[in-house]
Write a protein that holds these residues in place. Structure first.
Motif, PDB file in Angstrom:
ATOM      1  N   LEU A  18      50.533 -15.366  11.609  1.00  0.00           N
ATOM      2  CA  LEU A  18      51.650 -15.281  12.549  1.00  0.00           C
ATOM      3  C   LEU A  18      51.609 -13.969  13.322  1.00  0.00           C
ATOM      4  O   LEU A  18      51.882 -13.945  14.532  1.00  0.00           O
ATOM      5  N   HIS A  19      51.271 -12.893  12.646  1.00  0.00           N
ATOM      6  CA  HIS A  19      51.182 -11.603  13.327  1.00  0.00           C
ATOM      7  C   HIS A  19      50.076 -11.617  14.377  1.00  0.00           C
ATOM      8  O   HIS A  19      50.270 -11.134  15.504  1.00  0.00           O
ATOM      9  N   GLN A  20      48.934 -12.172  14.035  1.00  0.00           N
ATOM     10  CA  GLN A  20      47.827 -12.242  14.985  1.00  0.00           C
ATOM     11  C   GLN A  20      48.184 -13.129  16.166  1.00  0.00           C
ATOM     12  O   GLN A  20      47.880 -12.807  17.331  1.00  0.00           O
ATOM     13  N   THR A  21      48.861 -14.242  15.895  1.00  0.00           N
ATOM     14  CA  THR A  21      49.288 -15.139  16.972  1.00  0.00           C
ATOM     15  C   THR A  21      50.259 -14.445  17.904  1.00  0.00           C
ATOM     16  O   THR A  21      50.179 -14.590  19.139  1.00  0.00           O
ATOM     17  N   ALA A  22      51.194 -13.679  17.337  1.00  0.00           N
ATOM     18  CA  ALA A  22      52.174 -12.971  18.164  1.00  0.00           C
ATOM     19  C   ALA A  22      51.491 -11.956  19.069  1.00  0.00           C
ATOM     20  O   ALA A  22      51.858 -11.814  20.250  1.00  0.00           O
ATOM     21  N   LEU A  23      50.507 -11.241  18.554  1.00  0.00           N
ATOM     22  CA  LEU A  23      49.792 -10.262  19.374  1.00  0.00           C
ATOM     23  C   LEU A  23      49.063 -10.940  20.534  1.00  0.00           C
ATOM     24  O   LEU A  23      49.058 -10.423  21.666  1.00  0.00           O
ATOM     25  N   GLN A  24      48.451 -12.082  20.265  1.00  0.00           N
ATOM     26  CA  GLN A  24      47.765 -12.820  21.327  1.00  0.00           C
ATOM     27  C   GLN A  24      48.760 -13.286  22.390  1.00  0.00           C
ATOM     28  O   GLN A  24      48.491 -13.186  23.606  1.00  0.00           O
ATOM     29  N   LYS A  25      49.900 -13.789  21.966  1.00  0.00           N
ATOM     30  CA  LYS A  25      50.908 -14.269  22.916  1.00  0.00           C
ATOM     31  C   LYS A  25      51.471 -13.129  23.752  1.00  0.00           C
ATOM     32  O   LYS A  25      51.732 -13.296  24.954  1.00  0.00           O
ATOM     33  N   ILE A  26      51.680 -11.970  23.116  1.00  0.00           N
ATOM     34  CA  ILE A  26      52.220 -10.821  23.850  1.00  0.00           C
ATOM     35  C   ILE A  26      51.266 -10.415  24.973  1.00  0.00           C
ATOM     36  O   ILE A  26      51.700 -10.114  26.103  1.00  0.00           O
TER      37      ILE A  26
END
Length: 463
Positions: free
Chosen positions: A387-395
């Protein structure tokens, strides 16, 4: 047979019983724990773990720190967990007292009738008075009492681990609610600013209508979009109110407003260290609780196994007995008795066998529950990291999207003023920008909450 020979035989007998009891009760061994590849796509030998941090080291916002401190001090679920510790402590003290003899005082008067006496009124009734003490002591030959005490200790430790698990979840829940409140605040602020911008757009459309650049339909459509943005604000504020109420309950108080900072000011560690999966056995309270639950039922199996063997007891009594109350304290009224006995179950309606079968099944259930708890702990760590990695990509993507949409809004407004574009393009661009800005807040919230969830998954928050 002389006394020395009797002593030697008794010593040999007791030694044999002791060796038999050692074979009867099995020493505890921890259940097998498969921790290989427990974290998906994570291979590290570094034992540094986010979960080993004190919660004040992770959450540096002083307002959040005050809320967490208040929650730990007043949360009702945590207080309930503490009362369970007190109950387990009482049972543990009781299991220790089982090794000591019982002591009872008794006093009474017994009136009886002797049928062979002819003159009933004068001699047929006899009253006997008693005053004394009695004692009983069970010798723990087969280890039943020792196993029961170890089970009580496991129960006590299990309740303490349960309280730590409640605190771990409490700290994470307070932090997540706090972050969510700040995210909703920011979404309200973005939406309110969008409404203001729509007011400007509506005024621009009216001016363009007067100059015959656009039609009345464009003005009305821009007004409708302005109201569409404004109508979402009450729902956002209702969400804020409900989250505040929920957080207030976690803090052990009635629903009330919650002081908070800004989402932009929240900081988290730059790198997320998970340690090695085997550390979950020592860091995660629920994993500890599951292992101690297995230990509890393991010892109960020993208790059930010992129940098949005879109970060795020593009893004694001393007291005064007389037919007249005035003679009760005479030295001749003193009576003393000492005895020893074995109680061996023979037919008890399958009670002992059922107890052993159930204990073994419960032990197996606890072992499976331990394995399941450990697997779920690994899944939660893996989910939080992903989830953290996904959030960074989305940001990263969302930042580029918002930059493009801001240019689109600016360009389309200029084109409408000069008649090179329709009002539909302005409306579409502004709607897309609002959704992107709200999505950006959600992305940041997701990033922060993923760190909180990872912290909880690694067993942080109870230290």
């Amino acid at each position: 047979m002389n006394r020395n020979m009797l002593r030697h035989l008794l010593l040999i007998f007791l030694t044999g019983l002791l060796l038999a009891s050692c074979r009867l009760t099995q020493p505890y061994q921890t259940p097998p724990a498969r921790t290989t590849n427990l974290f998906r796509d994570v291979t590290t030998a570094d034992t540094a773990s986010l979960g080993s941090l004190h919660w004040k080291e992770l959450f540096t916002d002083t307002t959040l720190q005050r809320l967490i401190s208040a929650g730990i001090a007043r949360n009702l679920d945590l207080q309930v967990a503490y009362t369970r510790i007190q109950q387990a402590q009482a049972y543990y003290r009781q299991s220790g007292a089982a090794f000591f003899p019982t002591l009872n005082a008794n006093a009474g008067a017994t009136r009886s009738r002797l049928p062979e006496v002819q003159d009933f009124r004068q001699q047929g009734n006899i009253t006997q008075y008693q005053l004394g003490i009695s004692s009983g002591w069970e010798i723990d030959v087969w280890g039943r009492l020792r196993s029961n005490r170890r089970a009580s200790l496991a129960s006590l430790l299990r309740s303490e681990a349960g309280a730590r698990a409640v605190q771990t979840n409490l700290v994470a829940d307070i932090a997540n609610y706090y972050l969510l409140l700040m995210a909703l605040d920011q979404q309200v602020a973005i939406t309110e600013l969008t409404v203001v911008n729509w007011d400007t757009t509506v005024q621009t459309m009216r001016a363009l209508k007067y100059s015959a650049r656009v039609t009345e339909a464009a003005v009305v459509q821009s007004e409708a979009q302005r109201y569409a943005a404004e109508v979402t604000i009450p729902d956002l504020k209702q969400d804020i109110r409900e989250i505040e109420n929920a957080l207030s309950i976690l803090l052990g108080g009635p629903p009330s407003a919650i002081a908070r900072g800004r989402l932009d000011n929240q900081t988290m560690p730059p790198t997320l260290q998970t340690g090695v999966p085997a550390q979950l056995l020592a860091n995660r309270p629920d994993v500890q609780q599951a292992e101690l639950n297995y230990r509890y039922f393991f010892e109960l199996t020993n208790v059930a196994r010992a129940s098949f063997y005879p109970a060795v007891t020593i009893t004694g009594s001393s007291g005064l007995s007389a037919l007249a109350l005035t003679n009760l304290l005479d030295p001749g009224s003193l009576a003393i008795s000492v005895g020893a006995g074995l109680t061996q179950p023979i037919l008890n309606r399958r009670l002992n066998r059922t107890r052993l079968e159930v204990a073994r099944a419960q032990q197996q259930e606890a072992a499976l529950d331990f394995q399941n708890t450990l697997l779920n702990a690994g899944r939660e760590v893996s989910d939080a990291l992903s989830l953290h990695q996904t959030a960074l990509q989305k940001i990263q993507v969302r930042t580029n999207q918002m930059a493009a949409l801001q240019k689109s809004v600016s360009y389309s407004q200029e084109l409408v003023r000069y008649g090179f574009s329709s009002y539909v393009e302005v409306i579409t661009a502004r709607q897309s920008l609002l959704q992107a800005e709200l999505g950006s807040v959600n992305d940041r919230l997701q990033q922060l909450q993923s760190v909180v969830n990872l912290y909880r998954s690694l067993g942080g928050g109870w230290r």
